[in-house]
Write an enzyme that holds these catalytic residues in place. Structure first.
Site, short mmCIF file in Angstrom:
data_model
loop_
_atom_site.label_atom_id
_atom_site.label_comp_id
_atom_site.label_asym_id
_atom_site.label_seq_id
_atom_site.Cartn_x
_atom_site.Cartn_y
_atom_site.Cartn_z
N TRP A 162 20.22 13.67 63.70
CA TRP A 162 20.43 13.38 62.06
C TRP A 162 22.27 13.30 61.95
CZ3 TRP A 162 21.94 18.48 58.98
CH2 TRP A 162 22.30 17.48 57.53
N ASP A 243 16.47 23.72 64.31
CA ASP A 243 16.92 23.11 62.54
C ASP A 243 15.40 23.05 62.20
OD1 ASP A 243 17.12 21.63 59.91
OD2 ASP A 243 18.33 20.34 60.89
N LYS A 279 12.23 18.90 51.60
CA LYS A 279 11.77 18.09 51.66
C LYS A 279 9.78 19.08 51.63
CE LYS A 279 13.81 15.23 53.76
NZ LYS A 279 15.17 16.64 53.29
#
Length: 432
Positions: A162, A243, A279
């Site tokens: 990311w 993460d 999400k």
């Protein structure tokens, strides 16, 4: 006494411009105090989104934004979220400040969500947690915390990862390097390269790992590979940060998606988890996150929490309340939690189905190359393996928007647009 004309200042007798002085010169661009500030480049993701919104094409397709969409390509409000909000509204709760470290019910539930109800670290009070401004805020907090006490450590991120990972840790003051992860030839995990690089990293390096649904590749280690990664990190005394942005959304199974973190804990390792509920609960705009740190003792956990709170205090003072209340309500109310789990399964199933449909279309159109990685990857994103030139052609010629790296958000694929997407892939690969 001074005259009403205001020609002199009472401090040091300096001249003060009169009320009729022309101040236009002070507001010109050349004379601005900030005239030397350069224009920052647009964010890679949101810059493309802006272009998508300006495109007049009626059947344009957005495969950029990492947000879940329903079968019609529309934003999706989870029913468990809607029901939780109604219960909260009916309770007429106050809007007072939260403690610096956030809503306790939310934090406690988040910790158990990732570590499990039978976590020995939780039972022994060896876990520090602090509510953050979603996953990005958790990463910023842990970056500032680690830099305060381990400033010379090198941070290692996967190649690719990311985009914000590098920016966050470099902004915190760290030197950032990479470890191998994606193998372009096989379009799969370069496990040999990854483990070799982790072994070569200096003792005590900071290693950023994706808990599940690796962004952008969609490729995760197997359980056996995770065991080998854990052994390396333990032997090298690396400081691991997981993460976690897709727990439950990746596979539809909350426990399976947290397997790696729970395995690391079972081996007595210290590590951090940066959690986002954007999400998996669809709480994108509520900015709900949590930094969890597993430590060796209650005393270490208390010390780290005290330091994390000082960072939060000077950054945003207190985290927002509403989103944390929603997440806590869902996590701690059996009926809402059960509803959430079923919705997660539905979301994950749709993503898997869209992968299968896209793969089928690419094969049926005889698109050059092997596309099996589309269905073997997991989670929201697929690293398609196409070139930047091909990706650009998909956008300019077909109004199918994706990142230049070839990453697509599978959530943007629907039964209504999958044929168009596959055709754009095919023609761009053949013609570019």
């Amino acid at each position: 006494m001074f005259s009403s004309s205001g020609s002199q200042s009472p401090v040091g007798m300096h001249t003060i411009p009169s009320s009729d002085t022309d101040l236009s010169a002070f507001s010109s661009e050349e004379d601005s105090l900030w005239a030397t500030v350069p224009l920052a480049p647009p964010d890679a993701v949101f810059g493309i989104v802006a272009e998508f919104k300006k495109d007049p094409c009626e059947d344009k397709v957005d495969l950029v934004v990492g947000a879940y969409r329903d079968g019609e390509g529309r934003p999706y409000l989870l029913k468990c979220v809607s029901d939780a909000e109604k219960e909260i509204a009916e309770s007429e709760l106050d809007k007072e400040y939260l403690p610096i470290d956030g809503l306790k019910e939310f934090k406690d539930a988040a910790v158990k969500l990732v570590l499990g109800d039978d976590s020995s670290a939780v039972r022994e009070n060896r876990v520090m947690s602090i509510q953050t401004l979603s996953g990005t805020g958790a990463l910023n907090t842990v970056a500032a915390l680690y830099h305060r006490f381990s400033p010379t450590s090198t941070v290692y991120i996967s190649n690719p990862t990311w985009a914000n990972h590098r920016s966050i840790f470099e902004t915190a003051g760290f030197s950032v390097s990479t470890y191998r992860y994606w193998c372009p030839e096989t379009r799969s995990l370069d496990f040999t390269g990854m483990t070799s690089d982790l072994l070569k990293a200096p003792h005590g390096s900071i290693i950023i790992l994706h808990l599940c649904a690796h962004n952008p590749t969609g490729v995760d280690p197997t359980e056996e590979q995770w065991k080998a990664i854990a052994e390396i990190c333990a032997d090298k005394r690396h400081k691991v940060i997981f993460d976690s942005a897709y727990q439950g959304y990746c596979s539809g199974d909350l426990d399976a998606d947290a397997w790696a973190a729970r395995y690391f804990e079972s081996k007595g390792m210290e590590f951090a988890v940066t959690m986002s509920f954007s999400k998996n609960m669809g709480l994108y705009g509520e900015r709900v996150g949590c930094l969890v740190q597993v430590t060796a003792s209650p005393a270490v956990a208390a010390s780290l929490l005290s330091q994390a709170k000082t960072i939060a205090r000077v950054t945003y003072s207190n985290p927002p309340k509403h989103g944390a209340r929603i997440a806590a309500k869902i996590l701690t109310t059996p009926s809402l939690r059960a509803m959430w789990i079923e919705e997660l399964k539905g979301m994950s199933t749709r993503i898997t189905r869209m992968r299968e449909l896209l793969h089928t279309q690419l094969v049926q159109q005889n698109t050059p190359g092997d596309w099996s990685h589309i269905i073997s990857q997991r989670g929201m994103f697929s690293f398609t393996g196409i070139t930047q030139k091909q990706a650009k052609k998909m956008t300019t010629d077909h109004s199918v928007y994706l990142l230049g790296s070839g990453r697509i958000s599978v959530a943007g694929v629907t039964e209504g647009n999958v044929e168009k997407i596959a055709r754009a892939f095919h023609q761009s690969i053949v013609e570019a």
